[in-house]
Design a protein around this motif. Structure first.
Motif, mmCIF file in Angstrom:
data_model
loop_
_atom_site.group_PDB
_atom_site.id
_atom_site.type_symbol
_atom_site.label_atom_id
_atom_site.label_comp_id
_atom_site.label_asym_id
_atom_site.label_seq_id
_atom_site.Cartn_x
_atom_site.Cartn_y
_atom_site.Cartn_z
ATOM 1 N N ASP A 6 0.841 -0.984 0.137
ATOM 2 C CA ASP A 6 -0.051 -0.101 -0.108
ATOM 3 C C ASP A 6 0.789 1.147 -0.030
ATOM 4 O O ASP A 6 1.953 1.399 0.701
ATOM 5 N N ASP A 41 -2.415 3.457 6.472
ATOM 6 C CA ASP A 41 -3.089 1.958 6.003
ATOM 7 C C ASP A 41 -2.292 0.695 6.318
ATOM 8 O O ASP A 41 -2.997 -0.153 6.763
ATOM 9 N N THR A 45 -3.639 -2.265 8.761
ATOM 10 C CA THR A 45 -3.731 -3.584 8.213
ATOM 11 C C THR A 45 -2.885 -4.500 8.611
ATOM 12 O O THR A 45 -3.505 -5.681 9.687
ATOM 13 N N ASP A 49 -3.211 -3.130 -2.304
ATOM 14 C CA ASP A 49 -4.286 -2.084 -2.646
ATOM 15 C C ASP A 49 -4.433 -2.121 -4.116
ATOM 16 O O ASP A 49 -3.556 -2.809 -4.771
ATOM 17 N N PHE A 75 -7.160 -5.132 -1.109
ATOM 18 C CA PHE A 75 -8.051 -4.320 -0.173
ATOM 19 C C PHE A 75 -7.815 -3.187 -0.630
ATOM 20 O O PHE A 75 -6.928 -2.516 -0.395
ATOM 21 N N THR A 76 -9.016 -2.544 -1.001
ATOM 22 C CA THR A 76 -8.895 -1.200 -1.852
ATOM 23 C C THR A 76 -10.214 -0.396 -1.671
ATOM 24 O O THR A 76 -11.193 -1.139 -1.712
ATOM 25 N N LYS A 105 -12.028 -1.609 1.095
ATOM 26 C CA LYS A 105 -10.993 -0.850 2.280
ATOM 27 C C LYS A 105 -12.081 0.271 2.946
ATOM 28 O O LYS A 105 -12.588 1.126 2.281
ATOM 29 N N PHE A 128 -11.920 -4.271 8.574
ATOM 30 C CA PHE A 128 -10.580 -4.884 8.813
ATOM 31 C C PHE A 128 -11.035 -6.305 9.424
ATOM 32 O O PHE A 128 -10.155 -7.212 9.008
ATOM 33 N N LEU A 170 -11.368 -8.360 6.366
ATOM 34 C CA LEU A 170 -10.149 -8.488 5.626
ATOM 35 C C LEU A 170 -9.639 -10.037 6.426
ATOM 36 O O LEU A 170 -9.026 -10.915 5.714
#
Ligand code: ADP
Length: 395
Positions: free
Chosen positions: A22, A27, A31, A68, A95-96, A118, A123, A126
């Motif tokens: 990312d 971020d 994460t 991302d 994850f975006t 995202k 989270f 994720l």
């Protein structure tokens, strides 16, 4: 590239190692923290530029990549392609907040495990997504290892069982014949002692004939699996005669069973007689194996029209449990067995190779094989072959 480790200890080989890609340092950190909460002992590496990615790709020390989509120096799709090109088994999750549905679809087609939008509240999603991808990968790996182990075993069995089996068969048969010949020349008491020995050798012969068939199937399947084609020698063969002798051989193995035959006097097909014998033996063996001792197995040989052409058809009908429609294609697969089904007639050897071989051999002889069945109604396994014309001897 920055690197954070949730534990200072040297990584154990089973530790979960995840690369987070990312542009945004916050971020990445968020994460990493979210994942550390869900996967204790996880080792995360953060990548923020192409050099970092190149280094990670060289090292081969990660299980999953979370990337991302919109990066200043690349896209998530490109990252996915680079990772998958080198490590097809590594999990990649996007994850975006910047991707589109089209990107997601395209990426899934190229091996993306999941696509998570995202957002601060995502989270947890994720982590759940990573967990399910890990479970899936593990299950796939275990299934592949099991299949590889089975294939290794089959390859060894195909080569190593032949010679001892031939010796055992020959010896048992030889001794039995000699005792049989000797018996009438002996006094009554000795004859009475020998009779059960002959019976025991008979049983041993039947059992080892069963092993013989199994070994033959294994060897055929291994050859089919590795060369995709066995040499076939096509001749005009009398299908009825092959079926009759198949039934006779089977009666030797299971004298207690009733097998009926409905067939014309003779019906020539174009086939390889050895392969044909194997096909018939497998279908008969299955019909008997999966049905109860008291019920007969019926074999029918006939002519039929197949796509405007006449063909020969052989059908083996049993009164076993039948097969549900959704299983009727799967059962022809390599090493496929329906676990829930128990064998009924006691000859409980089987590896899930019989039907695979039947279909492959019949196809090589330019015929087709299939099944008609319904649960509780028994099964009819059949195959067709092109008709043969009598061969004129070259003399
Ligand atoms: P195996 O007999 O070793 O299990 P096969 O390839 O011959 O392997 O058969 C695959 C599966 O098809 C069997 O496990 C069984 O579930 C099903 N099957 C085959 N023949 C019959 C039959 N006559 N009746 C019911 N099920 C059958």
């Amino acid at each position: 590239m920055e690197s954070t480790q949730s534990s200072a200890a040297a990584p154990a080989p089973h530790l979960l190692r995840v690369v987070i890609i990312d542009d945004n340092a916050d971020d990445r950190a968020l994460t990493a923290r979210a994942l550390a909460g869900r996967f204790p002992g996880i080792q995360t590496r953060q990548v923020a530029d192409p050099q970092g990615l190149a280094q990670v790709l060289q090292e081969d020390e990660f299980d999953a990549v979370i990337t991302d989509y919109q990066l200043k120096w690349s896209t998530g799709l490109d990252v996915l392609r680079q990772v998958k090109a080198r490590y097809p088994e590594v999990i990649v999750i996007m994850f975006t907040a910047t991707g589109t549905q089209e990107v997601a679809v395209e990426a899934m087609r190229e091996g993306l495990s999941d696509y998570v939008v995202k957002a601060p509240q995502h989270f947890i999603r994720l982590s759940a997504s990573l967990q399910s991808a890990l479970d899936h990968t593990r299950a796939q790996r275990e299934a592949r290892l099991a299949l590889e182990a089975r294939e290794r075993f089959l390859t060894i069995a195909a080569h190593e069982l032949r010679t001892p089996l031939t010796t055992i068969n020959g010896t048992v048969e030889g001794v039995r014949l000699r005792l049989e010949r000797l018996a009438p020349t002996l006094p009554l008491a000795a004859r009475q002692e020998i009779a059960p020995l002959i019976q025991a050798l008979d049983r041993a012969r039947r059992q080892s004939a069963r092993l013989d068939r199994l070994q033959e199937d294994i060897a055929t399947a291994v050859r089919l699996d590795t060369t995709a084609a066995l040499p076939v020698e096509m001749h005009a063969v009398d299908l009825v005669e092959v079926v009759r002798s198949g039934i006779a051989a089977q009666r030797e193995l299971t004298p207690e069973r009733t097998i009926t035959l409905d067939a014309p006097e003779r019906l020539l097909v174009r086939a390889d007689s050895e392969r044909l014998r194997q096909v018939v033996a497998n279908l008969l063996g299955n019909a008997l194996k999966f049905s109860a001792n008291e019920v007969p197995v019926e074999v029918q040989v006939s002519r039929e029209a197949e796509q405007d052409q006449e063909a020969a058809r052989c059908a083996v009908r049993d009164q076993g449990p039948g097969i549900p429609l959704e299983e009727q294609e799967r059962i022809w697969g390599y090493l496929y067995q329906r676990r829930e089904l128990s064998y009924l007639s006691g000859s409980s050897v089987g590896l899930g190779l019989g039907l695979y071989i039947v279909r492959a051999l019949v196809a090589q002889m330019e015929g087709t094989a299939g099944v008609e069945s319904a649960p509780g109604q028994g099964s009819t396994f059949w195959f067709t072959l092109p008709l043969g014309t009598p061969e004129v001897s070259g003399a």
